[in-house]
Each structure stands twice: as structure tokens, then as C-alpha cells.
Design an enzyme around this catalytic site. Structure first.
Site, PDB file in Angstrom:
ATOM      1  N   GLU A  52      34.791  29.714  48.237  1.00  0.00           N
ATOM      2  CA  GLU A  52      33.791  30.678  47.794  1.00  0.00           C
ATOM      3  C   GLU A  52      33.703  30.624  46.254  1.00  0.00           C
ATOM      4  O   GLU A  52      34.726  30.553  45.587  1.00  0.00           O
ATOM      5  CB  GLU A  52      34.160  32.101  48.209  1.00  0.00           C
ATOM      6  N   GLY A 100      42.192  37.160  43.493  1.00  0.00           N
ATOM      7  CA  GLY A 100      43.349  37.901  43.994  1.00  0.00           C
ATOM      8  C   GLY A 100      43.688  37.424  45.396  1.00  0.00           C
ATOM      9  O   GLY A 100      44.846  37.244  45.754  1.00  0.00           O
ATOM     10  N   ALA A 101      42.636  37.216  46.190  1.00  0.00           N
ATOM     11  CA  ALA A 101      42.803  36.774  47.568  1.00  0.00           C
ATOM     12  C   ALA A 101      41.460  36.289  48.099  1.00  0.00           C
ATOM     13  O   ALA A 101      40.425  36.590  47.503  1.00  0.00           O
ATOM     14  CB  ALA A 101      43.310  37.924  48.436  1.00  0.00           C
ATOM     15  N   MET A 102      41.505  35.532  49.186  1.00  0.00           N
ATOM     16  CA  MET A 102      40.262  34.987  49.751  1.00  0.00           C
ATOM     17  C   MET A 102      40.303  35.066  51.269  1.00  0.00           C
ATOM     18  O   MET A 102      41.261  34.631  51.898  1.00  0.00           O
ATOM     19  CB  MET A 102      40.087  33.532  49.270  1.00  0.00           C
ATOM     20  N   ASN A 118      39.166  33.547  53.905  1.00  0.00           N
ATOM     21  CA  ASN A 118      38.894  32.457  54.849  1.00  0.00           C
ATOM     22  C   ASN A 118      39.204  32.903  56.275  1.00  0.00           C
ATOM     23  O   ASN A 118      40.266  33.452  56.537  1.00  0.00           O
ATOM     24  CB  ASN A 118      39.766  31.250  54.525  1.00  0.00           C
ATOM     25  N   GLU A 132      40.748  41.974  52.680  1.00  0.00           N
ATOM     26  CA  GLU A 132      40.458  40.641  53.241  1.00  0.00           C
ATOM     27  C   GLU A 132      40.318  40.691  54.761  1.00  0.00           C
ATOM     28  O   GLU A 132      39.506  39.954  55.334  1.00  0.00           O
ATOM     29  CB  GLU A 132      41.531  39.628  52.836  1.00  0.00           C
ATOM     30  N   HIS A 154      36.887  41.726  55.780  1.00  0.00           N
ATOM     31  CA  HIS A 154      35.917  40.624  55.704  1.00  0.00           C
ATOM     32  C   HIS A 154      35.873  39.803  56.996  1.00  0.00           C
ATOM     33  O   HIS A 154      34.889  39.124  57.259  1.00  0.00           O
ATOM     34  CB  HIS A 154      36.283  39.665  54.573  1.00  0.00           C
ATOM     35  N   GLU A 176      31.269  42.416  49.497  1.00  0.00           N
ATOM     36  CA  GLU A 176      32.326  42.888  48.605  1.00  0.00           C
ATOM     37  C   GLU A 176      32.324  44.408  48.440  1.00  0.00           C
ATOM     38  O   GLU A 176      33.379  45.025  48.362  1.00  0.00           O
ATOM     39  CB  GLU A 176      32.232  42.177  47.249  1.00  0.00           C
TER      40      GLU A 176
HETATM   41  N1  BES Z   1      35.847  37.013  48.476  1.00  0.00           N
HETATM   42  C1  BES Z   1      36.727  37.468  47.465  1.00  0.00           C
HETATM   43  C2  BES Z   1      37.421  36.351  46.727  1.00  0.00           C
HETATM   44  C3  BES Z   1      36.609  35.733  45.637  1.00  0.00           C
HETATM   45  C4  BES Z   1      36.471  36.376  44.431  1.00  0.00           C
HETATM   46  C5  BES Z   1      36.025  34.488  45.795  1.00  0.00           C
HETATM   47  C6  BES Z   1      35.729  35.793  43.428  1.00  0.00           C
HETATM   48  C7  BES Z   1      35.284  33.908  44.807  1.00  0.00           C
HETATM   49  C8  BES Z   1      35.131  34.561  43.608  1.00  0.00           C
HETATM   50  C9  BES Z   1      37.806  38.373  48.047  1.00  0.00           C
HETATM   51  O1  BES Z   1      37.456  39.006  49.213  1.00  0.00           O
HETATM   52  C10 BES Z   1      38.055  39.439  47.024  1.00  0.00           C
HETATM   53  O2  BES Z   1      37.210  40.245  46.831  1.00  0.00           O
HETATM   54  N2  BES Z   1      39.214  39.423  46.372  1.00  0.00           N
HETATM   55  C11 BES Z   1      39.537  40.356  45.323  1.00  0.00           C
HETATM   56  C12 BES Z   1      40.645  41.271  45.716  1.00  0.00           C
HETATM   57  C13 BES Z   1      40.144  42.511  46.378  1.00  0.00           C
HETATM   58  C14 BES Z   1      41.257  43.371  46.910  1.00  0.00           C
HETATM   59  C15 BES Z   1      39.271  43.331  45.467  1.00  0.00           C
HETATM   60  C16 BES Z   1      39.929  39.561  44.114  1.00  0.00           C
HETATM   61  O3  BES Z   1      40.164  38.382  44.256  1.00  0.00           O
HETATM   62  O4  BES Z   1      39.983  40.131  43.026  1.00  0.00           O
HETATM   63 ZN    ZN Z   2      36.201  40.594  49.031  1.00  0.00          ZN
END
Ligand code: BES
Ligand code: ZN
EC number: 3.4.11.14
Length: 808
Positions: free
Chosen positions: A96, A232-234, A236, A269, A272, A291
Site C-alpha cells: 500500500e 506502524g502496521a499494514m 494485508n 488492522e 481493515h 482509514e
Molecule cells: N493501511 C495503513 C498502513 C499504511 C500507512 C500504508 C501509510 C501505507 C501508507 C494501516 O492500516 C495504518 O493505518 N497504520 C497506522 C497505524 C494505525 C493504528 C493508525 C500507521 O501505520 O501509522
Molecule cells: Zn489503517
């Protein structure tokens, strides 16, 4: 499927060399492509065929070579150290938003869904994971050191959710109540640290299943900690990847805020998996659906798993106020924003999509009511499963479920930027109070002076001192002005808007109304989340020059009895902003004195050691208050911090995890080169990434210029993981006035390396914001602007504009 006869196929492809490509129409002979024309700028390739491909289905076969890169995107390598000290690499993916095309040629758009049959050929002593469960694992014929791992076919899904990981990991596993196999993969030897997340995940899956009334569709889900990880996390599908600090908890060495963060990220996550993976946004314009929704429901989930966290109050200080701060700028953007180029897509992973998105969903949920909201969610998720949806589709479903004018209300929040300031005054008419409400766009720079008068449809709730937790009146404000009669409200009763701080607006009370609310802050009859909201509104009205700062500081004094962690945390944040501003003036010492006066009573009440029966929030509050007092140079706190730090370093008495940040920051702020060296040694010795990050984030508190330089050099050294460099530099910028200048110079001097390291991407925006946001004069704004004109960062363009606007 060839829909129209052609001799060309265009697809996404970046940093990939195609060796051969052929197309075989169903039941016919294959045709080899004779030309591969790469359009690098567009991240596309055109395959040319010597003859026309006729309408119909067929299969396209491509042999290609890609690169296992170092950029934390696409298919990349992540460095780790084994328990015996060897350096090794894992191979992992992060697709992503637009980087699946770096791993394989594909149509890399969320609405082009497909099933995936994935096989990996890997060294036989490595763990190989992908979205689905393993079907078959067999020796690879050409090499006895390799095995071929074949995974089950995925559901119909978008490319950005495909994932695979190859490396050395341990795991813990459990079966969730609804029968899904859940595993948490950790670095070798650290399986125990996966247990907390495992418990959360095993509770969360059935919670969502029940909330949406839709089961999790895959047989397994893995959560894995990745050493080098940009976000922070993804999410998938079936293989969720995390930073180590967003997944691993060590009962002894993890602090309360880490536990809470892990719970929130897991909750986010996993949400999602339904909202995003099963039903995906039509295009990145609707990213906020993903998001914003996940950022809202993660709180619902954590509230379910850990009611003692009082997490919804924390939502207001973490998301709601953050969103309002950004959205009050002229350079904000609507939640729904049209995007095309990948750098524009990267740009919208910001507080508007996440925090404003989450805040307007919270407001909507409150307006609809939980029961109808859930009905609507179920409708939406079942209607669009394995397909794509746009914002309107969600409104349709919620409208069907609730019978309320959802689209009309919500369009005012998602299609235009900003939010209203509601001015309210009251007049007593015998036993009634007559309220007059006026809405106008709220601007960080002062009263709105624009010519078009943007309007919002605002669900407004009003309570009185009779019952501060129940709405006496609820109304949808759908025009610029409104007059309301509150029956039976005596002259000595106060009136407050926005109970629960749920509506996405700020309130400006007439001086009399505000005055009448002060006793309710003092005697705590106003609920915490309302005290927090009131205080936050006042601060930002003062910052915008709409009311005077002195008046706000007076209201601060009503918080002497404040017991609530989150209220303190928000107050502290606002005082921090104020002292950063005042660090450019002669009033710096005075505000430090004020901070000490405000925080010492609560500091004394709390003491240093937990008392029996204390919980999560007490631990958070203690850390906050001691850190604040220590930084401000409160004598007793500083002395005790030094004493405890010494014992900690000498191994006499190890600091509890919750006290480490406040102690570290205190001794550094008032420390010298020996203190810094000790901290750097602790950093080197730390086995847990959480501890390393904890130290990295406070190093910037040091104030001597040569030591600041040392910290900055450290930020780019091998000792700091690439994704964490940003927080070290940010810590320096936020640590002191000299630090801010030094950090900005450092970023300019090392721009090429930093930009390259993050290849655009959202980390570069974060870096810029952390570094320049605290400046406060036109000269700096001009300097920042000029620098980015000659050093363009496309994915951070809007951030640069926002920062310049903040500086002015
Ligand atoms: N889908 C995002 C990860 C992501 C962030 C992919 C930016 C590409 C670009 C994931 O679900 C997400 O939102 N992660 C957050 C943590 C969350 C607890 C707010 C992050 O990575 O900050
Ligand atoms: Zn997210």
C-alpha cells in the site's frame, strides 16, 4: 480478459525487468510479446505483440526479475540481528498504496480485484508466509537447500493487500472463539512477547464478527513483527505486518502506553480485514473510508477489551483535537480529495483521512445510534463484499438502516474542508433560557473573513447542570443561525453544548456562559471529556487570537483538582505549544514557572511509586506529570530522577518501564555529555526495540549545542533503524530552541540522504512537520518555503504549505 482486440497490453510495473511475456488465448497457441516499453514516470510498461490479441479470455505469462530493495516498500529486505549477534535479512512486502508493481507487473489499482495463487521458493530453514494458509511444502527439485511453498488461493482482492514474508521467526498461536487460527510471529527467542497481541487478536476477531455480523472469511490470520518497517502496521489480508513496537510486549519492560498502542494497532488492522479488505474503496479518493473507519472502530474494540483504559476520552485528545488543529488551516483539504499520481496518494495518509475521518464517523455513529449504525454496516459489508465501494455507498446503507438524511448531513463534512465555530449566547426569560447559536468556519489565523459562507449540518446536543451527562436537547443545525428555547432552566444553572465532545466543531461561549461553567470544572461535575473539550476550545480560540491568552490561563487555574489523565495530557500538550511559542520571547521563564505551579500539586499527590489498587491510567498520569515537572526543572523531581537514574544505570534498582521516559527526559534536559553517553550506552545494550525507541525519542532533550550535534549524527547512524531516524531528529527539533535550529540545518544538510532513504513517502512529511512546525516568524516561513522550492518533495507539498501557514 481481452475486452477489445489489441496488440498492446499496458500494466503497472516499476523497477522490474521483464525477460519474456506471452499471451495464450483460451484453447489457442501462445503469442510472445516482442517489445517491452517502460514508461518509468508513470510506473507502467507496454507489452507489444506481433499479432492482434482477439476479444476473449486467456492467460498472460510474464518472466521477470525484480529487486529486493532497501526502501521499505514493494518487496524489500529488512535487517535484523540474531540472538548470537549475526546480521541477517528477511524479505518482506509493503504494497500500500502503489507498490505491488515493484514486486510483480500487475494492474495496481484497488478496484481491479483478482484471486492470487502464490508459491514461494525459499531456503528450507526459513519461515515463508503469505495471505493464505499453506497447501503444500515440498523440496525444490533443482536445489536441496530450497523448498517450494504453495499457498491456498486468496479471495477476490486488491493488489495492495497481497503480502509475503520470508525470514526467521518464532510464533505463539491460539484459536479465536470463532474458530480462526491466530498466530503472532516474533523475532527468534521472543515468542513470549507475542502473547499480549495474541490475546487481543483472539478477542478482537469475534468482536468484529459480532459487530458486523459477518464472519472473518479466511482460515487463518498471522500478525508479524518486522524489524524495518515504514508505517506502524499494514493490514494485508491474513498476514498483518507490524513494527516491532506495535506488536511486541514484554511484561517487565513494556510500559502502559505501549500496551495501549499495541491494542489499538491490532484493533485497527483487524478492522481493515472487513472494512478495506473485504469491501475496498473504489479509488484512493475514498481512502478515508478505510482509514477513518478503522481509526474509529479501533477505539470501540479497545474499549471492549480494556474498559479500564477509558479509551474514548483519549480519542478526543489523540484524534479529534489533532484533526481540528490541522483542519483549521487554509491549507487543509476535504476528507474526499481527488488524487492521481502516487505522490498525491501518499500525501493523503494524514490526520484528515485518519483523525478527522474517525471523528466524523464518531459524530455520525452518535447521531444514528449504535443499533441502526450496525444494521447499516452489515448492509454495506454484505452488499459490497469482495467488491469496491465509494463514500456514497456507505451513506446509502446507513440511510436505509436509519431513515435519517445521512448523505445530506455527511456531505457537508466530507466534501468541504474545515469545520464550524459555533458562537453561543444565552438570555434568561423567566424560567427559560433562550440560546442564540451562530456558525462560522473556524480558522486558525483568526475570525473567518472569507466571502463564501461555508455551512455544515451540525448535530448539536445541549445539557445543563441538572444532568451534565444527558442531552436536554438535540437538534440538527442546518442553517447559519438558530434560536432555541430551553425550558425550565433557572438563572443559576449553566448550559453546555456538545456533550461528550462528539460534534466536530468548536464552541465559543459568551463571557457570562463561560464564567458559569468554571465552577463545574473545579468541582468536577462536568465529565472529563467535556472538561477536556472546553479547555481545548479555549486554547485554540486564544491561539487564533479570538479570545485572550490571559483569560485562558485563568481558566487553567480551575483545573487544580483535575484527577483525569487524559485531561492532563491535553492540557500539557497545549501548555507545551504555548511554551514553544514563548521560547521565542522574554516570557519563557515565566511560562516554565507557570507549568511548575500547575503540575506540582498533582505531582505531589501521585508520588513516584504506584500505590496499591492503582491502574493503567494512574501509571500514564504519573509518567506525564513527572516528565513535565522534570523537564521544567522542578527541583525535587529533578533530584529524585537523578537518584533513580543512577540506581538504574548501576543495576541497583531497575526503573519500572513506566518511569523510564520521564526519568530519561529529565536527566537529559538537565544533563551533560556524561549523561548523553550513558543514555547512548543504554541504547546499545537494549534488547527490546521499545527501549531503543524510548531512548531515541528523548535524546533531543539535551541542550548543549555540541551534544545536539552528536544526537543528530547518531540519528543517521547504523544504530538507529531507518524508520526511526525521523523521531530522533524530531525529538531534537522539539527538545529545545537551539535544537530546532540545529535540526532544521541538519535536515537541509542531509536532505539528499534523507529523501533517498524514504523515497518520498509519508515519512518525509512527518520529518518535515516535526522539524519546522515550531518556528514562529515570517523569516523562517520564507526560508522553509524557499528550501522546498529548490528541493521538491512532491508527497510532502501540502505538509510544507501547512507548516509555513503554522509558522506565520
Ligand atoms: N493501511 C495503513 C498502513 C499504511 C500507512 C500504508 C501509510 C501505507 C501508507 C494501516 O492500516 C495504518 O493505518 N497504520 C497506522 C497505524 C494505525 C493504528 C493508525 C500507521 O501505520 O501509522
Ligand atoms: Zn489503517
Amino acid at each position: 480478459q481481452v475486452k477489445q482486440a489489441t496488440n498492446q497490453i499496458v500494466m503497472n510495473c516499476a523497477d522490474i525487468d521483464i525477460i519474456t511475456a506471452s499471451y495464450a488465448p483460451e484453447g489457442d497457441e501462445e503469442v510472445h510479446a516482442t517489445g517491452f516499453n517502460y514508461q518509468n514516470e508513470d510506473e507502467k510498461v507496454t507489452l507489444s505483440f506481433p499479432s492482434t490479441l482477439q476479444k476473449g479470455t486467456g492467460s498472460l505469462k510474464i518472466d521477470f526479475v525484480g529487486e529486493l530493495n532497501d526502501k521499505m516498500k514493494g518487496f524489500y529486505r529488512s535487517k535484523y540481528t540474531t540472538p548470537t549477534g549475526d546480521t541477517r535479512y528477511a524479505a518482506v512486502t509493503q504494497f500500500e498504496a502503489t507498490d505491488a508493481r515493484r514486486a510483480f507487473p500487475c494492474w495496481d489499482e484497488p478496484a481491479i480485484k483478482a484471486t492470487f495463487d502464490i508459491s514461494l521458493v525459499v531456503p528450507k530453514d526459513r519461515v515463508a508466509l503469505s495471505n493464505m494458509n499453506v497447501l503444500d511444502r515440498r523440496p525444490y527439485p533443482d536445489d536441496e537447500n530450497l523448498v517450494e511453498v504453495k499457498f491456498a488461493r486468496t479471495p477476490t482482492m486488491s493488489t495492495y493487500l497481497v503480502a509475503f514474508v520470508v525470514g526467521e521467526y518464532d510464533f505463539v498461536e491460539a484459536r479465536s472463539l470463532d474458530g480462526v487460527l491466530v498466530r503472532v510471529y516474533t523475532p527468534v527467542g521472543k515468542a513470549e512477547q507475542g502473547k499480549f497481541a495474541l490475546e487481543v487478536a483472539a478477542k478482537t476477531l469475534p468482536f468484529y464478527k459480532d459487530y458486523f455480523n459477518v464472519p472473518y472469511p479466511l482460515p487463518k490470520i498471522d500478525l508479524i513483527a518486522i524489524a524495518d518497517f515504514a508505517a506502524g502496521a499494514m493490514e494485508n489480508w491474513g498476514l498483518v505486518t507490524y513494527r516491532e513496537t506495535a506488536l511486541l510486549i514484554d511484561p517487565k519492560n513494556s510500559c502502559s502506553s505501549s500496551r495501549q498502542w499495541v491494542a489499538l494497532v491490532v484493533g485497527h488492522e483487524l478492522a481493515h480485514q472487513w472494512f478495506g479488505n473485504l469491501v475496498t474503496m473504489e479509488w484512493w479518493t475514498h481512502l478515508w473510508l478505510n482509514e477513518g473507519f478503522a481509526s474509529w472502530i479501533e477505539y470501540l474494540c479497545v474499549d471492549h477489551c480494556f474498559p479500564e483504559y477509558d479509551i474514548w476520552t483519549q480519542f478526543v485528545s489523540a484524534d479529534y483535537t489533532r484533526a481540528q488543529e490541522l483542519d483549521a488551516l487554509d491549507n487543509s483539504h476535504p476528507i474526499e480529495v481527488s488524487v492521481g499520481h502516487p505522490s498525491e496518494v501518499d500525501e493523503i495518509f494524514d490526520a484528515i483521512s485518519y483523525s478527522k475521518g474517525a471523528s466524523v464517523i464518531r459524530m455520525l455513529h452518535d447521531y444514528i445510534g449504535d443499533e441502526d449504525f450496525r444494521k447499516g454496516m452489515n448492509l454495506y459489508l454484505t452488499k459490497f463484499q469482495q467488491k469496491n465501494a465509494a463514500t456514497e455507498d456507505l451513506w446509502d446503507s446507513l440511510e436505509k438502516a436509519s431513515g435519517k438524511p445521512i448523505a445530506a448531513v455527511m456531505n457537508t463534512w466530507t466534501k468541504q474542508m474545515g469545520f464550524p465555530l459555533i458562537y453561543v449566547e444565552a438570555e434568561q426569560q423567566e424560567d427559560d433560557k433562550v440560546l442564540k447559536l451562530v456558525q462560522k468556519k473556524f480558522c486558525a489565523s483568526g475570525p473567518y473573513t472569507g466571502e463564501d459562507f461555508p455551512m455544515w449540518m451540525v448535530p448539536i446536543s445541549i445539557c445543563t447542570s441538572d444532568d451534565p451527562t444527558r442531552a436536554k436537547m438535540q437538534i440538527l443545525m442546518d442553517k447559519p443561525e438558530l434560536t432555541l428555547v430551553l425550558k425550565d432552566v433557572k438563572p443559576d444553572q449553566w448550559v453546555k453544548l456538545n456533550l461528550g465532545t462528539v460534534g466536530f466543531y468548536r464552541t465559543q461561549y459568551s463571557p457570562e456562559m463561560l464564567e458559569s461553567l468554571i465552577p463545574a470544572i473545579k468541582d468536577l461535575s462536568l465529565p472529563p471529556v467535556d472538561r477536556l473539550g472546553l479547555q481545548n476550545d479555549l486554547f485554540s480560540l486564544a491561539r487564533a487570537g479570538i479570545i485572550s491568552t490571559v483569560e485562558v490561563l485563568k481558566v487553567m487555574e480551575a483545573f487544580v483538582n483535575e484527577p483525569n489523565y487524559t485531561v492532563w495530557s491535553d492540557l500539557s500538550c497545549n501548555l507545551g505549544i504555548l511554551s514553544t511559542l514563548l521560547s521565542h520571547t522574554d516570557f519563557y521563564e515565566e511560562i516554565q514557572g507557570f507549568v511548575k505551579d500547575v503540575f506540582s500539586p498533582i505531582g505531589e499527590r501521585l508520588g513516584w511509586d504506584p500505590k496499591p489498587g492503582e491502574g493503567h491510567l494512574d501509571a500514564l498520569l504519573r509518567g506525564l506529570v513527572l516528565g513535565k515537572l522534570g523537564k521544567a526543572g522542578h527541583k525535587a523531581t529533578l533530584e529524585e530522577a537523578r537518584r533513580r537514574f543512577k540506581d538504574h544505570v548501576e543495576g541497583k534498582h531497575v526503573l519500572s518501564a513506566d518511569l523510564r521516559s520521564p526519568v530519561y527526559v529529565t536527566v537529559l534536559k538537565h544533563g551533560d555529555s556524561t549523561t548523553l553517553d550513558t543514555m547512548l550506552k543504554l541504547h546499545k545494550q537494549a534488547d527490546m526495540q521499545e527501549e531503543k525507541n524510548r531512548i531515541e525519542r528523548v535524546l533531543g532533550a539535551i541542550s548543549q549545542p555540541e551534544l545536539i550535534q552528536k544526537v543528530l549524527t547518531f540519528a543517521l547512524s547504523e544504530e538507529v533503524r531507518p524508520q526511526d531516524t525521523v523521531s530522533v531528529i524530531g525529538g531534537v527539533a522539539g527538545g529545545s530552541k537551539q535544537g530546532r535550529k540545529a535540526a532544521w540545518k541538519f535536515v537541509r544538510d542531509n536532505w539528499e540522504e534523507l529523501y533517498n532513504r524514504y523515497q518520498g513517502g509519508f515519512l518525509i512529511s512527518r520529518l518535515i512537520k516535526l522539524t519546522v512546525d515550531g518556528f514562529a516568524n515570517d523569516k523562517m516561513a520564507a526560508e522553509v518555503k524557499a528550501f522546498f522550492e529548490s528541493h521538491p518533495a512532491p508527497s510532502a507539498e501540502r505538509t510544507v504549505q501547512q507548516c509555513c501557514e503554522n509558522i506565520l
